[in-house]
Design a protein around this motif. Structure first.
Motif, PDB file in Angstrom:
ATOM      1  N   UNK A 186     -17.024 -26.407  23.381  1.00 32.55           N
ATOM      2  CA  UNK A 186     -16.598 -25.827  22.042  1.00 32.55           C
ATOM      3  C   UNK A 186     -16.190 -24.422  22.288  1.00 32.55           C
ATOM      4  N   UNK A 187     -15.066 -24.016  21.743  1.00 31.31           N
ATOM      5  CA  UNK A 187     -14.334 -22.648  21.666  1.00 31.31           C
ATOM      6  C   UNK A 187     -14.547 -21.888  20.462  1.00 31.31           C
ATOM      7  N   UNK A 188     -14.761 -20.779  20.425  1.00 31.28           N
ATOM      8  CA  UNK A 188     -15.090 -20.043  19.277  1.00 31.28           C
ATOM      9  C   UNK A 188     -14.182 -18.731  19.555  1.00 31.28           C
ATOM     10  N   UNK A 189     -13.577 -18.498  18.381  1.00 28.12           N
ATOM     11  CA  UNK A 189     -12.844 -16.986  18.235  1.00 28.12           C
ATOM     12  C   UNK A 189     -12.754 -16.594  16.750  1.00 28.12           C
ATOM     13  N   UNK A 190     -12.117 -15.261  16.653  1.00 30.24           N
ATOM     14  CA  UNK A 190     -12.036 -14.879  15.479  1.00 30.24           C
ATOM     15  C   UNK A 190     -12.573 -13.366  15.387  1.00 30.24           C
ATOM     16  N   UNK A 191     -12.721 -12.802  14.173  1.00 26.90           N
ATOM     17  CA  UNK A 191     -13.358 -11.385  14.163  1.00 26.90           C
ATOM     18  C   UNK A 191     -14.424 -11.256  15.103  1.00 26.90           C
TER      19      UNK A 191
END
Length: 198
Positions: free
Chosen positions: A105-110
């Motif tokens: 799982x990869x997470x990105x964003x604010x």
């Protein structure tokens, strides 16, 4: 306790995005004066001779409230941590058998959301792919972890069959899946954008 329950729901929702291909899911979290931080410090690298390069994903979502306790969602698992020590509250999506299915799982964003308010944590599916499908594998698959949760990841993988773990201490950990004990190794890779909304 409320945040722990919310992170359990978050885990289920992001599993829906990864496993079932749902476009997005929203999870309500009461901050209670704490802070949600989307960090890019943790990395998970899968290595196998069947791939042209290393498969890498990064990102964890951390809640920090009063004291030094933090609740963390990272690579499909949920943790309660104090410093480098803690417990895994919910295990990641891993299938071990004749076929090994590993979810990355990869997470990105604010980066942050804080205050004495309730936020919606919205996970939107980006890239989703079978990053590795090694059949009749003769070479081990290795997973290199760099994470503040490394000590807890180490305990988790030490409890799994036909998996060996090595570490030099600190945030680095290497997990080896023994090719003699599986016929196929599949890596599902999902990149998810995280947004915070009132």
């Amino acid at each position: 306790n409320n945040v722990e329950r919310a992170f359990d729901v978050l885990q289920d929702n992001l599993d829906d995005v990864s496993r079932d291909g749902v476009p997005s899911r929203a999870t309500e979290i009461q901050l209670g004066g704490g802070e949600l931080v989307l960090e890019q410090e943790s990395t998970f690298r899968v290595n196998h001779t069947a791939t042209p390069g290393t498969i890498v994903e990064t990102g964890s979502l951390t809640y920090r409230g009063a004291g030094d306790t933090r609740i963390v969602y990272e690579n499909g698992a949920v943790f309660r941590m104090q410093g480098d020590n803690g417990v895994m509250l919910s295990e990641p999506d891993l299938l071990l058998g004749d076929t090994v299915v590993y979810s990355l799982y990869g997470l990105g964003g604010p980066q942050t959301a804080g205050g004495d308010r309730t936020v919606l944590v919205i996970g939107q599916r980006g890239t989703r792919e079978a990053a590795l499908d090694a059949r009749a594998a003769t070479d081990d698959v290795t997973l290199a972890i760099n994470s503040s949760q490394a000590a807890v990841w180490e305990r988790y993988y030490e409890e799994q069959d036909h998996v060996s773990v090595s570490t030099t201490g600190g945030p680095d950990l290497t997990v080896t899946f023994d090719a003699d004990h599986y016929e196929r190794f599949v890596v599902h890779r999902t990149e998810t954008r995280i947004d915070f909304s009132d």
